[in-house]
Enzyme design. Structure first.
Site, PDB file in Angstrom:
ATOM      1  N   TYR A  97       0.671  -1.219  -0.074  1.00  0.00           N
ATOM      2  CA  TYR A  97       0.030   0.035   0.047  1.00  0.00           C
ATOM      3  C   TYR A  97       0.930   1.215  -0.016  1.00  0.00           C
ATOM      4  O   TYR A  97       1.849   1.462   0.730  1.00  0.00           O
ATOM      5  CB  TYR A  97      -1.013   0.074   1.206  1.00  0.00           C
ATOM      6  CG  TYR A  97      -2.350  -0.061   0.872  1.00  0.00           C
ATOM      7  CD1 TYR A  97      -2.955   1.344   0.245  1.00  0.00           C
ATOM      8  CD2 TYR A  97      -3.270  -1.258   0.587  1.00  0.00           C
ATOM      9  CE1 TYR A  97      -4.208   1.171  -0.263  1.00  0.00           C
ATOM     10  CE2 TYR A  97      -4.340  -1.142   0.257  1.00  0.00           C
ATOM     11  CZ  TYR A  97      -5.217   0.019  -0.394  1.00  0.00           C
ATOM     12  OH  TYR A  97      -6.200   0.194  -0.825  1.00  0.00           O
ATOM     13  N   GLU A 104      -0.404   4.904  -0.487  1.00  0.00           N
ATOM     14  CA  GLU A 104      -1.189   6.228  -0.641  1.00  0.00           C
ATOM     15  C   GLU A 104      -0.417   7.231  -0.799  1.00  0.00           C
ATOM     16  O   GLU A 104       0.548   7.310   0.574  1.00  0.00           O
ATOM     17  CB  GLU A 104      -2.534   6.421   0.220  1.00  0.00           C
ATOM     18  CG  GLU A 104      -3.563   5.314   0.258  1.00  0.00           C
ATOM     19  CD  GLU A 104      -4.771   5.706   1.139  1.00  0.00           C
ATOM     20  OE1 GLU A 104      -4.755   6.542   1.698  1.00  0.00           O
ATOM     21  OE2 GLU A 104      -5.772   5.093   0.677  1.00  0.00           O
ATOM     22  N   ASP A 115      -6.805  13.233 -25.336  1.00  0.00           N
ATOM     23  CA  ASP A 115      -6.965  11.753 -24.897  1.00  0.00           C
ATOM     24  C   ASP A 115      -6.319  10.861 -25.686  1.00  0.00           C
ATOM     25  O   ASP A 115      -6.832  10.635 -26.867  1.00  0.00           O
ATOM     26  CB  ASP A 115      -8.307  11.493 -24.419  1.00  0.00           C
ATOM     27  CG  ASP A 115      -8.569   9.952 -24.002  1.00  0.00           C
ATOM     28  OD1 ASP A 115      -7.488   9.352 -23.973  1.00  0.00           O
ATOM     29  OD2 ASP A 115      -9.683   9.629 -23.713  1.00  0.00           O
ATOM     30  N   THR A 148      -4.301   5.805 -21.809  1.00  0.00           N
ATOM     31  CA  THR A 148      -4.266   4.469 -21.426  1.00  0.00           C
ATOM     32  C   THR A 148      -2.802   3.856 -21.349  1.00  0.00           C
ATOM     33  O   THR A 148      -1.966   4.355 -22.354  1.00  0.00           O
ATOM     34  CB  THR A 148      -5.193   3.272 -21.936  1.00  0.00           C
ATOM     35  OG1 THR A 148      -5.029   3.555 -23.283  1.00  0.00           O
ATOM     36  CG2 THR A 148      -6.622   3.645 -21.521  1.00  0.00           C
ATOM     37  N   LYS A 205      -3.055  -0.151 -24.589  1.00  0.00           N
ATOM     38  CA  LYS A 205      -3.350  -0.163 -26.093  1.00  0.00           C
ATOM     39  C   LYS A 205      -2.126  -0.303 -26.801  1.00  0.00           C
ATOM     40  O   LYS A 205      -1.504  -1.111 -27.020  1.00  0.00           O
ATOM     41  CB  LYS A 205      -4.618   0.882 -26.377  1.00  0.00           C
ATOM     42  CG  LYS A 205      -5.827   0.658 -25.476  1.00  0.00           C
ATOM     43  CD  LYS A 205      -6.620   1.852 -25.570  1.00  0.00           C
ATOM     44  CE  LYS A 205      -7.742   1.700 -24.671  1.00  0.00           C
ATOM     45  NZ  LYS A 205      -8.929   2.794 -24.750  1.00  0.00           N
ATOM     46  N   ARG A 232      -2.687  -2.940 -18.003  1.00  0.00           N
ATOM     47  CA  ARG A 232      -3.858  -2.020 -17.947  1.00  0.00           C
ATOM     48  C   ARG A 232      -3.633  -0.969 -16.938  1.00  0.00           C
ATOM     49  O   ARG A 232      -3.474  -1.015 -15.780  1.00  0.00           O
ATOM     50  CB  ARG A 232      -5.023  -3.064 -17.544  1.00  0.00           C
ATOM     51  CG  ARG A 232      -5.226  -4.036 -18.459  1.00  0.00           C
ATOM     52  CD  ARG A 232      -6.729  -4.420 -18.280  1.00  0.00           C
ATOM     53  NE  ARG A 232      -7.840  -3.722 -19.035  1.00  0.00           N
ATOM     54  CZ  ARG A 232      -8.000  -3.826 -20.219  1.00  0.00           C
ATOM     55  NH1 ARG A 232      -7.637  -4.848 -21.027  1.00  0.00           N
ATOM     56  NH2 ARG A 232      -8.970  -3.112 -20.819  1.00  0.00           N
TER      57      ARG A 232
HETATM   58  C1  PLP Z   1      -9.968   3.163 -23.913  1.00  0.00           C
HETATM   59  C2  PLP Z   1     -10.012   4.394 -23.962  1.00  0.00           C
HETATM   60  C3  PLP Z   1     -10.492   5.140 -22.696  1.00  0.00           C
HETATM   61  C4  PLP Z   1     -10.733   4.297 -21.507  1.00  0.00           C
HETATM   62  O1  PLP Z   1      -9.901   3.642 -20.959  1.00  0.00           O
HETATM   63  P1  PLP Z   1     -10.175   2.423 -19.764  1.00  0.00           P
HETATM   64  O2  PLP Z   1      -8.848   1.993 -19.491  1.00  0.00           O
HETATM   65  O3  PLP Z   1     -11.038   1.542 -20.764  1.00  0.00           O
HETATM   66  O4  PLP Z   1     -11.070   2.940 -18.830  1.00  0.00           O
HETATM   67  C5  PLP Z   1     -10.594   6.489 -22.637  1.00  0.00           C
HETATM   68  N1  PLP Z   1     -10.414   7.289 -23.839  1.00  0.00           N
HETATM   69  C6  PLP Z   1     -10.180   6.822 -24.898  1.00  0.00           C
HETATM   70  C7  PLP Z   1      -9.944   7.846 -26.015  1.00  0.00           C
HETATM   71  C8  PLP Z   1      -9.971   5.159 -25.098  1.00  0.00           C
HETATM   72  O5  PLP Z   1      -9.815   4.706 -26.166  1.00  0.00           O
END
Ligand code: PLP
Length: 415
Positions: A51, A53, A197, A223, A226, A232
């Site tokens: 942990y 925090e 994003d 993220t 991907k 993750r």
């Molecule tokens: C996949 C994705 C997210 C969310 O990610 P999670 O890990 O599934 O919560 C947010 N924004 C975009 C553009 C994404 O492609």
């Protein structure tokens, strides 16, 4: 997985079957990938027991001698790889990373602006069923009806009219390069925080296969699992002046203890992403997507925006006499996994839309190139005309499995 087999044979068996599925099928979901064994080992480590925090040197629990070093290393690598002034590696995933940005810069009810979900935006960009569309006032821009590119005039007009606190650029189903300059100048004009994003394209940005949003954006969320090919998780990169606000919003604003095993695996993935090998990988993803687009085009598929500049292709399949859902289901039976997806201005319902979404990060990780991509497009055309022919689909699945056997994916146990 000897311990797991002994303690919980049910779960062990299901994981084993999932491993086989990932090994034997062509995985085209653009948000998925194959992480390396190094990333898997860090993810499965004893760091899950700790942990922490707070942030390095300012924790609420003792025993952080090593965790602090791991988190600082991840931050250093993120800043170096993307050239950002600051980085926060604690968000649990992409959705909480976006929520942290809104929490940092908005009060409930404030306007936030993003690409509409049914035009390729993400749920967390202010869609109605998401907390981001419920607790804030969503302003949604769309694609241009003819070009299917982001309608930058609409972005400017809506921003002038509604004065959003945050403008989000980024998408889950947009096959073209996003003009970050155009967004940045609109955000500057209306005094909005400009957030990119880059969840889908982070690996392309890291490898130089897509322009980087970092120089122009106030904050960049992503993220890590991907195209970046990590565990993750989520990250937020930011300009120095926003570091404190983001820090506070992530912890204690939104989260408790960071997932240290994920942080370590993110650090590993960032190290891998800084190599020349990864640069080549990122460019190969785009090259493969362009080949896939061209091959599908030749076979009569109808591509949204006519093609792709990045890792994904959005295909309208209605011209071939089918629709998204039955086509995606038939493809799965044929060993080709994708997801059905709306196309811009889709007249069909979201549960059975006109299109499918295809991406090349995972197949590129296992080494597919032009010949395999052409083979794949050929199978997809065959499936489109044999949706209900179970024997045919099973035959294609066998051929797919044979091809995959020659392209072992990272992280898959070797028999
Ligand atoms: C996949 C994705 C997210 C969310 O990610 P999670 O890990 O599934 O919560 C947010 N924004 C975009 C553009 C994404 O492609």
């Amino acid at each position: 997985m000897n311990h797991l087999k002994e303690i919980d044979p049910e779960i062990a068996e299901l994981i084993s079957q999932e491993t086989t599925r990932q090994r034997d099928k062509i995985r085209l979901i653009p948000s998925e990938n194959y992480v390396t064994n190094a990333v898997l080992e860090a993810t499965g480590s004893v760091l899950t027991n700790k942990y922490s925090e707070g942030y390095a040197k300012k924790r609420y629990y003792e025993g952080q001698q090593l965790i602090d070093q791991i988190e600082l290393l991840a931050i250093r690598r993120a800043k170096a790889l993307f050239g950002s002034e600051g980085a926060n590696v604690q968000p649990y995933s992409g959705s909480p990373a976006n929520l942290a940005v809104y929490f940092a810069f908005c009060r409930p009810g404030d306007p936030i602006m993003g690409l509409a979900l049914d035009h390729g935006g993400h749920l967390t960009h202010g869609w109605g069923v998401s907390i981001t569309g419920d607790f804030f006032t969503p302003i949604r821009y769309e694609l241009h009806p003819e070009t299917h590119l982001i309608d930058y005039d609409m972005v400017r007009d809506l921003a002038r009219k509604h004065k959003p606190k945050v403008i989000v650029a980024g998408a889950t189903a947009y096959p073209r390069i996003i003009d970050f300059e155009a967004f940045a100048s609109v955000a500057a004009e209306v005094g909005a925080v400009f957030c990119v994003d880059m969840a889908h394209i982070a690996g392309l940005v890291a490898g130089g296969a897509h322009p980087s949003p970092v120089p122009r954006a106030d904050v960049v969320t992503t993220t890590t699992h991907k195209s970046l090919r990590g565990p993750r998780g989520g990250m937020i990169l930011m300009k120095k002046k926003h570091r404190k606000a983001i820090k506070k919003a992530v912890f204690p604003g939104l989260q408790g203890g960071p997932h240290n095993h994920t942080t370590a695996a993110i650090a590993v993935a960032l190290k891998e992403a800084a190599t020349d090998e990864f640069k080549a990988y990122a460019h190969k993803i785009v090259e493969n997507a362009k080949h896939l687009a061209a091959s599908l085009n030749e076979k009569g598929f109808n591509l949204v925006s006519g093609g792709t500049d990045n890792h994904l292709v959005l295909v309208d399949v209605t011209k071939l006499g089918t629709t998204g859902k039955p086509f995606a289901q038939a493809l799965d039976k044929a060993g080709i996994v994708c997801n059905y997806n709306t196309v811009p201005f889709d007249p069909r319902p979201p549960m059975d839309p006109s299109g499918v979404r295809l991406g090349t990060p995972a197949v590129t990780s296992r080494g597919f190139g032009k010949p395999e991509i052409e083979q794949l497009a050929g199978w997809m055309a065959q499936v489109a005309t044999h949706i209900d022919d179970e024997a045919k689909l099973a035959r294609v699945a066998e051929e797919v499995k044979e091809l995959c056997a020659g392209f072992p994916a990272p992280g898959m146990p070797v028999e």
